[in-house]
Enzyme design. Structure first.
Site, PDB file in Angstrom:
ATOM      1  N   TYR A 192      62.220  38.411  40.200  1.00 44.89           N
ATOM      2  CA  TYR A 192      61.431  37.208  39.936  1.00 44.89           C
ATOM      3  C   TYR A 192      60.720  36.711  41.199  1.00 44.89           C
ATOM      4  CZ  TYR A 192      60.022  32.494  39.870  1.00 44.89           C
ATOM      5  OH  TYR A 192      59.249  31.385  40.065  1.00 44.89           O
ATOM      6  N   CYS A 211      57.915  23.573  26.180  1.00 39.88           N
ATOM      7  CA  CYS A 211      58.728  24.533  25.429  1.00 39.88           C
ATOM      8  C   CYS A 211      60.117  24.610  26.053  1.00 39.88           C
ATOM      9  CB  CYS A 211      58.042  25.901  25.455  1.00 39.88           C
ATOM     10  SG  CYS A 211      58.644  27.075  24.213  1.00 39.88           S
ATOM     11  N   ASP A 243      60.448  34.666  34.289  1.00 39.78           N
ATOM     12  CA  ASP A 243      61.583  33.788  34.558  1.00 39.78           C
ATOM     13  C   ASP A 243      62.087  33.206  33.240  1.00 39.78           C
ATOM     14  OD1 ASP A 243      59.669  31.897  33.894  1.00 39.78           O
ATOM     15  OD2 ASP A 243      60.633  30.394  35.138  1.00 39.78           O
ATOM     16  N   CYS A 298      52.042  29.654  17.292  1.00 41.30           N
ATOM     17  CA  CYS A 298      53.406  30.000  17.686  1.00 41.30           C
ATOM     18  C   CYS A 298      54.201  30.546  16.503  1.00 41.30           C
ATOM     19  CB  CYS A 298      54.107  28.760  18.246  1.00 41.30           C
ATOM     20  SG  CYS A 298      55.853  29.024  18.656  1.00 41.30           S
ATOM     21  N   GLU A 305      60.318  29.189  46.187  1.00 39.23           N
ATOM     22  CA  GLU A 305      60.857  30.050  45.134  1.00 39.23           C
ATOM     23  C   GLU A 305      62.365  30.240  45.268  1.00 39.23           C
ATOM     24  OE1 GLU A 305      59.426  30.641  42.557  1.00 39.23           O
ATOM     25  OE2 GLU A 305      57.342  30.272  43.078  1.00 39.23           O
ATOM     26  N   CYS A 339      57.126  20.343  20.484  1.00 37.45           N
ATOM     27  CA  CYS A 339      56.097  21.140  19.810  1.00 37.45           C
ATOM     28  C   CYS A 339      54.871  20.318  19.428  1.00 37.45           C
ATOM     29  CB  CYS A 339      56.685  21.802  18.570  1.00 37.45           C
ATOM     30  SG  CYS A 339      58.059  22.924  18.915  1.00 37.45           S
ATOM     31  N   CYS A 389      52.482  20.672  22.103  1.00 39.06           N
ATOM     32  CA  CYS A 389      52.272  22.032  22.610  1.00 39.06           C
ATOM     33  C   CYS A 389      50.893  22.586  22.249  1.00 39.06           C
ATOM     34  CB  CYS A 389      53.345  22.962  22.057  1.00 39.06           C
ATOM     35  SG  CYS A 389      53.156  24.665  22.638  1.00 39.06           S
TER      36      CYS A 389
END
Length: 302
Positions: A129, A202, A147, A218, A46, A209, A212
């Site tokens: 985060y 995305c 995030d 959406c 991370e 898209c 997606c």
DNA sequence: AAGACGGGGTA
DNA sequence: TACCCAGTCTT
């Protein structure tokens, strides 16, 4: 007859389920996602992933974990070795903070990564985060992970906007909380899945898209994907900036096996002497560089 | 809320 | 060339 609340909840749940279903089939096989990866391994990943893409983190993480498999191993090393091993991942203060973090873990937490949110937040280099990500991914707790990827997915799918605001707004935080499944395992899966969707589908400037899983639900897609071209860019200058010069100085020191005098080096001949000096000062102030011999101006990795 | 802080892959 | 990235910390 469903109440309007139930309707809203139903739409949230439907969108979340679509993303989770896609993730099951499309998740990348990353080492820090392995069930046997330690909490330390998750924390290291991370921190490395803060502002650095997965592809560049992968080899550095493998090397790092092989060398320092526990906080105790890193705490026993020198800060200079940590900064050296960080290589060119960028933002070397992260390496310093991770090293300091290992020391704190050993000194105050039995050499273990804590699962408690406040304790995690108290660690060097661990912000909102990272604390949430560690709780979700290493400990399977329900945490709201927000995030840049998740923010973009929320802004588009829920908000109908091309990109999220510059900084996290209260409403955004509320939406993220509301959308996160109550069940801890599902919440962790949602965090990983929504991040993955933002990273692979995305994306910021060229969203895919047509691939997606939530395009059908959406808000931004339904509105014709308006406003992305006009959205302000957040570009940052690089050539000739202090950041670049700091990086060049640090690169010299990483590769040197003995203290050296930075000013006047041929490798920095194209930089104004004043800038070399000020950048060196800031590196000293940051504790990334140490003055070994003040008389001669010899410096080295701290 | 805004600015500082790396570096390289990708379009 | 420009832009973007699994943020954090300090004014």
């Amino acid at each position: 007859m469903p109440t309007s609340q139930e309707h809203i909840f139903g739409l949230d749940a439907r969108r979340v389920a679509l993303v989770l279903g896609w993730f099951e089939a499309s998740a990348r096989d990353l080492p820090w996602r392995q069930p046997d990866c330690s909490a330390w391994g998750v924390l290291v990943s991370e921190v490395m992933l803060q502002q650095t893409p997965v592809a560049r983190v992968l080899p550095a993480w493998e090397e790092w974990m092989k060398r320092w498999p526990t906080p105790g191993h890193l705490a026993a090393a020198s800060q200079a070795d940590a900064v050296r091993a960080w290589g060119r991942l960028g933002y070397p203060r992260r390496a310093k903070r991770l090293w300091e973090c290992a020391r704190v873990l050993v000194d105050r937490h039995g050499g273990e990564v804590p699962a408690d949110a406040d304790t995690l937040l108290s660690l060097p280099g661990v912000g909102d985060y990272t604390a949430s990500a560690v709780r979700a991914f290493a400990f399977g707790e329900r945490a709201v992970v927000l995030d840049t990827n998740v923010r973009r997915v929320l802004a588009r799918v829920w908000g109908g906007e091309p990109l999220p605001a510059t900084s996290v707004r209260a409403g955004e935080r509320q939406l993220a909380e509301r959308v996160t499944p109550l069940d801890p395992a599902s919440a962790a899966a949602w965090a990983a899945a929504s991040m993955e969707l933002g990273a692979l589908i995305c994306t910021a400037r060229a969203p895919r898209c047509e691939e997606c899983p939530v395009a059908s639900s959406c808000a931004w897609f339904a509105g014709g994907r308006q406003g992305l071209e006009e959205a302000p860019r957040r570009t940052q200058a690089w050539h000739g900036t202090d950041r670049q010069v700091r990086g060049r100085i640090l690169a010299l020191l990483r590769e040197a096996d003995a203290p050296l005098i930075v000013e006047g080096r041929t490798a920095l001949a194209d930089v104004e002497p004043g800038q070399v000096e000020s950048c060196l000062e800031s590196l000293l102030a940051d504790g990334l560089v140490a003055l070994v011999d003040a008389e001669r101006g010899l410096v080295a990795l701290a």
